[in-house]
Scaffold this active site. Structure first.
Site, PDB file in Angstrom:
ATOM      1  N   HIS A 111      13.203 -50.623  23.301  1.00  0.00           N
ATOM      2  CA  HIS A 111      13.321 -51.998  23.043  1.00  0.00           C
ATOM      3  C   HIS A 111      11.914 -52.840  22.896  1.00  0.00           C
ATOM      4  CE1 HIS A 111      15.965 -55.647  22.411  1.00  0.00           C
ATOM      5  NE2 HIS A 111      16.703 -54.815  22.023  1.00  0.00           N
ATOM      6  N   TRP A 170      11.390 -59.096  24.459  1.00  0.00           N
ATOM      7  CA  TRP A 170      12.663 -58.683  24.838  1.00  0.00           C
ATOM      8  C   TRP A 170      13.187 -57.487  24.396  1.00  0.00           C
ATOM      9  CZ3 TRP A 170      17.636 -58.333  22.795  1.00  0.00           C
ATOM     10  CH2 TRP A 170      18.750 -58.030  23.642  1.00  0.00           C
ATOM     11  N   ARG A 226      23.740 -42.844  24.620  1.00  0.00           N
ATOM     12  CA  ARG A 226      22.452 -43.555  24.729  1.00  0.00           C
ATOM     13  C   ARG A 226      22.615 -44.007  26.471  1.00  0.00           C
ATOM     14  NH1 ARG A 226      20.343 -49.768  23.105  1.00  0.00           N
ATOM     15  NH2 ARG A 226      21.187 -50.443  24.833  1.00  0.00           N
ATOM     16  N   GLU A 279      15.925 -51.414  13.668  1.00  0.00           N
ATOM     17  CA  GLU A 279      17.160 -52.247  13.644  1.00  0.00           C
ATOM     18  C   GLU A 279      16.704 -53.530  12.922  1.00  0.00           C
ATOM     19  OE1 GLU A 279      18.436 -51.719  17.662  1.00  0.00           O
ATOM     20  OE2 GLU A 279      17.434 -53.436  18.409  1.00  0.00           O
ATOM     21  N   ARG A 336      16.657 -46.758  11.518  1.00  0.00           N
ATOM     22  CA  ARG A 336      17.780 -47.546  12.065  1.00  0.00           C
ATOM     23  C   ARG A 336      18.455 -48.872  11.241  1.00  0.00           C
ATOM     24  NH1 ARG A 336      20.569 -47.733  15.677  1.00  0.00           N
ATOM     25  NH2 ARG A 336      19.873 -49.308  17.291  1.00  0.00           N
ATOM     26  N   ASP A 376      16.254 -46.248  24.138  1.00  0.00           N
ATOM     27  CA  ASP A 376      15.751 -47.552  23.676  1.00  0.00           C
ATOM     28  C   ASP A 376      14.721 -48.214  24.478  1.00  0.00           C
ATOM     29  OD1 ASP A 376      15.435 -49.664  21.959  1.00  0.00           O
ATOM     30  OD2 ASP A 376      17.511 -50.303  21.815  1.00  0.00           O
ATOM     31  N   TYR A 415      16.406 -54.399  30.419  1.00  0.00           N
ATOM     32  CA  TYR A 415      17.042 -54.328  28.826  1.00  0.00           C
ATOM     33  C   TYR A 415      18.057 -53.079  28.949  1.00  0.00           C
ATOM     34  CZ  TYR A 415      18.528 -53.032  24.380  1.00  0.00           C
ATOM     35  OH  TYR A 415      19.498 -52.659  23.341  1.00  0.00           O
ATOM     36  N   GLU A 426      13.973 -44.944  20.952  1.00  0.00           N
ATOM     37  CA  GLU A 426      14.022 -45.869  19.796  1.00  0.00           C
ATOM     38  C   GLU A 426      13.108 -47.173  20.050  1.00  0.00           C
ATOM     39  OE1 GLU A 426      17.980 -47.240  19.671  1.00  0.00           O
ATOM     40  OE2 GLU A 426      17.393 -49.191  18.822  1.00  0.00           O
ATOM     41  N   GLU A 456      25.398 -45.664  15.512  1.00  0.00           N
ATOM     42  CA  GLU A 456      25.416 -46.452  17.006  1.00  0.00           C
ATOM     43  C   GLU A 456      26.801 -46.994  16.920  1.00  0.00           C
ATOM     44  OE1 GLU A 456      22.809 -49.515  17.470  1.00  0.00           O
ATOM     45  OE2 GLU A 456      23.128 -49.712  19.581  1.00  0.00           O
TER      46      GLU A 456
HETATM   47  O1  LIG Z   1      21.514 -51.656  19.792  1.00  0.00           O
HETATM   48  C1  LIG Z   1      20.481 -51.385  19.922  1.00  0.00           C
HETATM   49  O2  LIG Z   1      19.735 -50.556  19.793  1.00  0.00           O
HETATM   50  C2  LIG Z   1      19.867 -52.783  20.527  1.00  0.00           C
HETATM   51  O3  LIG Z   1      18.605 -52.764  20.438  1.00  0.00           O
HETATM   52  C3  LIG Z   1      20.676 -54.198  20.325  1.00  0.00           C
HETATM   53  C4  LIG Z   1      19.884 -55.401  20.140  1.00  0.00           C
HETATM   54  O4  LIG Z   1      19.122 -55.934  21.324  1.00  0.00           O
HETATM   55  C5  LIG Z   1      20.926 -56.305  19.860  1.00  0.00           C
HETATM   56  O5  LIG Z   1      21.527 -55.853  18.501  1.00  0.00           O
HETATM   57  C6  LIG Z   1      20.154 -57.568  19.326  1.00  0.00           C
HETATM   58  O6  LIG Z   1      21.004 -58.634  18.570  1.00  0.00           O
HETATM   59 MG   LIG Z   2      17.759 -51.045  19.690  1.00  0.00          MG
END
Ligand SMILES: O=C(O)C(=O)C[C@H](O)[C@H](O)CO
Ligand SMILES: [Mg+2]
Length: 402
Positions: free
Chosen positions: A212, A402, A147, A262, A283, A210, A159, A236, A339
């Protein structure tokens, strides 16, 4: 057989972890992870005050019944706190069952579907040049999938950019630190990273990115389209998944594979995205989605639609989740990728485990159970420290994701 004790252990060997240890009248114990990053103590209370009293005296062999008891029986369903507590109990009970059977957990799930589990690591840097170097280091370590996240000029603490090389820990302050975001700047910069990565290393490695939850559906579609020439393994969380209709728009405009889930807790969060074939990878992982019992349901639904698994594996998921996920990954027929963010040495010492990394893959061990334990004496040396995830604001101060 009876549960005689259930203890919640909080430890901070570099970061906070919440662990549930269930003991039986036959001397066998099992452990489960209940860590909820930045909100740990809410799960501690949920377990200690509301779950543990119900567990004492129950038959630990009745995993499905106990799962239903905790899910249906609470009346208040779903949500990250409830489902992490349910997951911790579920994983501890699977650990006990596998130990009683004298088998590694993957055998109980149905046996081996593969030898090793392909993992992806996190390469990042403050700009494109640094990130390209970091990806090279992962390639040198034998990773097949990486990644890549980069700092973006003009964005404060973008991020995914860590401070150390192999470790990345966003929950870094006693109160949330404030980071920045600017979609225009990111959209101009991120495709250049992947252009440089493919020009430097070719197309032999899987690359992931990602978003995010930062982009609107239209911006996400645009990013996916711009990244198509670089053939990502996945893009992602490119937009928040509360409104799942949004993914239709993204899908109509790009063939870049999409990964989501996730922060999902149950099959109900994932159902529409899976059934409408709006994502390629799911995820959700053990601790986030109600343990083995529930994640298995999600992955079975996903398999009907050729959606593959991609279990979340950031550092806030303890070695207990990682070890359990590896047994799950070793069995699950529609496995995609796992991951893998490395834990620190202190964390690894608190949670002795038998999984190992080799040539871009993780291998679960053959110890009966899920193969991870907790050293309680050592754990007690690392008391809980409040640590929050950051928040993000746009340049004008507006709160963002975030
Ligand atoms: O691992 C990832 O893809 C993430 O986005 C990590 C997250 O920000 C994290 O697990 C938050 O606690
Ligand atoms: Mg993530």
């Amino acid at each position: 057989m009876k549960i005689v004790s259930a203890k919640v252990i909080v430890t901070c060997p570099g970061r906070n972890f919440v662990t549930l240890k269930i003991e039986t009248d036959q001397g066998v114990h099992g452990i489960g992870d209940a860590t909820l990053n930045g909100r740990e103590l809410s799960v501690v209370s949920y377990l200690q005050d509301h779950v543990v009293p119900c567990l004492i005296g129950m038959d630990p062999q009745r995993i499905e019944d106990i799962w239903q008891y905790l899910y249906r029986g609470a009346y208040w369903r779903r949500g990250p706190v409830t489902m992490r507590a349910v997951a911790a109990v579920d994983v501890a009970l699977w650990d006990i069952k596998a130990k009683m059977a004298g088998m590694p957990l993957y055998q109980l799930l149905g046996g081996r579907s593969r030898d090793g589990v392909m993992v992806y690591g996190h390469a990042n840097g403050s700009d494109i040049a640094e990130t390209v170097d970091a990806v090279g280091q992962y390639i040198d370590l034998g990773y097949k999938a990486i990644r890549a996240q980069t700092g973006v000029p003009g964005i404060k603490d973008a991020y995914g950019v860590g401070r150390g090389k192999l470790y990345y820990e966003p929950a870094d302050a006693a109160l949330p630190s404030v980071t920045g975001w600017d979609t225009r700047k990111a959209l101009n910069y991120v495709p250049k990273l992947f252009d440089k990565l493919r020009a430097t290393y070719g197309f032999d490695h899987h690359l992931l990115h990602d978003g995010h939850h930062r982009y609107t559906p239209q911006e996400a579609a645009n990013l996916g389209k711009m990244l198509e020439p670089y053939q990502l393994f996945w893009l992602e969380d490119v937009t928040p998944a509360e409104n799942q209709e949004a993914f239709k728009l993204i899908r109509q405009h790009t063939v870049t594979p999409l990964a989501v889930g996730e922060i999902f807790n149950t099959i109900w969060d994932a159902k529409d995205l899976i059934q409408n074939q709006l994502i390629d990878y799911i995820r959700s992982t053990i601790v986030g989605a109600g343990g083995i019992t529930h994640l298995r349901r999600i992955s079975d639904l996903a398999s009907l639609y050729q959606v593959r698994t991609g279990c979340h594996g950031a550092t806030d998921l303890s070695p207990v989740t990682m070890g359990t996920a590896l047994h799950f990954d070793t069995w699950v027929p529609n496995f995609g990728i796992q991951e893998y963010m490395r834990h620190t040495e202190d964390t690894d010492a608190v949670f002795p485990h038998d999984y190992r990394f080799e040539k871009g893959e993780l291998f679960c061990g053959e110890t009966p159970g899920h193969g991870v334990d907790i050293d309680e004496e050592l754990a007690a040396k690392y008391p809980y420290k409040p640590a929050y995830l950051p928040v993000a604001r746009l340049e004008d101060g507006t709160m963002w994701n975030w």
